[in-house]
Scaffold this active site. Sequence first.
Site, mmCIF file in Angstrom:
data_model
loop_
_atom_site.group_PDB
_atom_site.id
_atom_site.type_symbol
_atom_site.label_atom_id
_atom_site.label_comp_id
_atom_site.label_asym_id
_atom_site.label_seq_id
_atom_site.Cartn_x
_atom_site.Cartn_y
_atom_site.Cartn_z
ATOM 1 C CB SER A 185 -0.963 -0.045 1.200
ATOM 2 O OG SER A 185 -2.134 0.661 0.937
ATOM 3 C CG ASP A 447 -6.025 -2.967 -4.693
ATOM 4 O OD1 ASP A 447 -6.896 -2.306 -4.077
ATOM 5 O OD2 ASP A 447 -4.799 -2.758 -4.572
ATOM 6 C CG HIS A 472 -5.148 -3.025 -0.886
ATOM 7 N ND1 HIS A 472 -4.592 -2.199 -1.839
ATOM 8 C CD2 HIS A 472 -4.735 -2.526 0.307
ATOM 9 C CE1 HIS A 472 -3.895 -1.254 -1.258
ATOM 10 N NE2 HIS A 472 -3.952 -1.433 0.042
#
EC number: 3.4.-.-
Length: 514
Positions: A185, A447, A472
């Site tokens: 991320s 994602d 994700h």
Amino acid sequence: MAVWLAQWLGPLLLVSLWGLLAPASLLRRLGEHIQQFQESSAQGLGLSLGPGAAALPKVGWLEQLLDPFNVSDRRSFLQRYWVNDQHWVGQDGPIFLHLGGEGSLGPGSVMRGHPAALAPAWGALVISLEHRFYGLSIPAGGLEMAQLRFLSSRLALADVVSARLALSRLFNISSSSPWICFGGSYAGSLAAWARLKFPHLIFASVASSAPVRAVLDFSEYNDVVSRSLMSTAIGGSLECRAAVSVAFAEVERRLRSGGAAQAALRTELSACGPLGRAENQAELLGALQALVGGVVQYDGQTGAPLSVRQLCGLLLGGGGNRSHSTPYCGLRRAVQIVLHSLGQKCLSFSRAETVAQLRSTEPQLSGVGDRQWLYQTCTEFGFYVTCENPRCPFSQLPALPSQLDLCEQVFGLSALSVAQAVAQTNSYYGGQTPGANKVLFVNGDTDPWHVLSVTQALGSSESTLLIRTGSHCLDMAPERPSDSPSLRLGRQNIFQQLQTWLKLAKESQIKGEV
């Protein structure tokens, strides 16, 4: 890979980057719930620290300059790090550095995820570094505005540089040992940027679900959500996508009706705050969008309250006579399931309460720092999810101006300054064409954040990996028998890429080039 280790391969930080309002709170809690579920599942195996078991990781503290770009400012703070030396072969072995993002880091940061899973194969030392201003790495003065100016990705990268030098001395690491960064991320972006800006110190990086392109109006998020709701590969359908639109239209109808309809809506959807004002209605609608978006973002992950397949079943009245259910009833049931899983009473709050919470300068010692991350979205990244595209199945009420107002209300930052900051970030790092070599960008096409990452190789040494139906940071999640062939292949490709890099590093060591 040993079974016990596979069970510890939880996502390193599965929180959303969505930095605003009720959506931020809901997605943050979803990510934390998934991570905690996976950790408790591993503990439930009855693992002990007997002979041959993993030793507890060590915690340490580094003294870092608050402003390393100002030679006359000698103020400092303590930055937390964790170390797992169980597999380290010593001085010349590789160093796997897991970078922290917008939350605290615990011992699990060096016990699971790519670094810990791959360390045994190469005798690597695993270190994780908590991001400044998050967790316990908060400078004196806390989260006051005067201090937050020292919170940025550029300063975080400066911390990586000084940490690498300090840890090399502390652990007597050879100057020829290759350092490889890992992150997921926002931390995945940091991993890529660390290699981009400091290639003489960071040999290579694996960047999972890394949104390297900053964007003010992130309408593309809901474009991906809409496509995923129609994807039959994960249990979606055209009917499901249409049902979402019908459910949201019903919510908006009841909000407009006011009176008893609005009061019933508040109870049925667990809105803890009045719904008479448009700004509070936007809070509720934003939270509902986050709930559906979160189901897509974390689809297929161990511990996620709902999958896309399950959500679509609820919206379409699956498991019974569809005539006895409506999409709105299905959405209401989804809210109940998610809130129950999270142990949370409220789906949304009033705008005034949200602003008051974000103005609080009391640090959060665990989880995500909401105030800090909002500040970074206002001063660097944007990432404001909107529904202004006709293809968006949600409500258009949580519009961009109302989201930008939060930067003004909490920090006194104008919409113009936010837009300029986003442009400066892309100019500094290069957006989706960063130009770094020896970086592997890993993404999943389910994602919503993959559209801000690098998904097409820009050169022979800047590799990409797009996992079909992957959500994700799914590549960082625990291995399971039910993992898709594309996910299994993706993990194999990560291993092979690392093998190639470390072979190059070994050759450079022999030549004395590292």
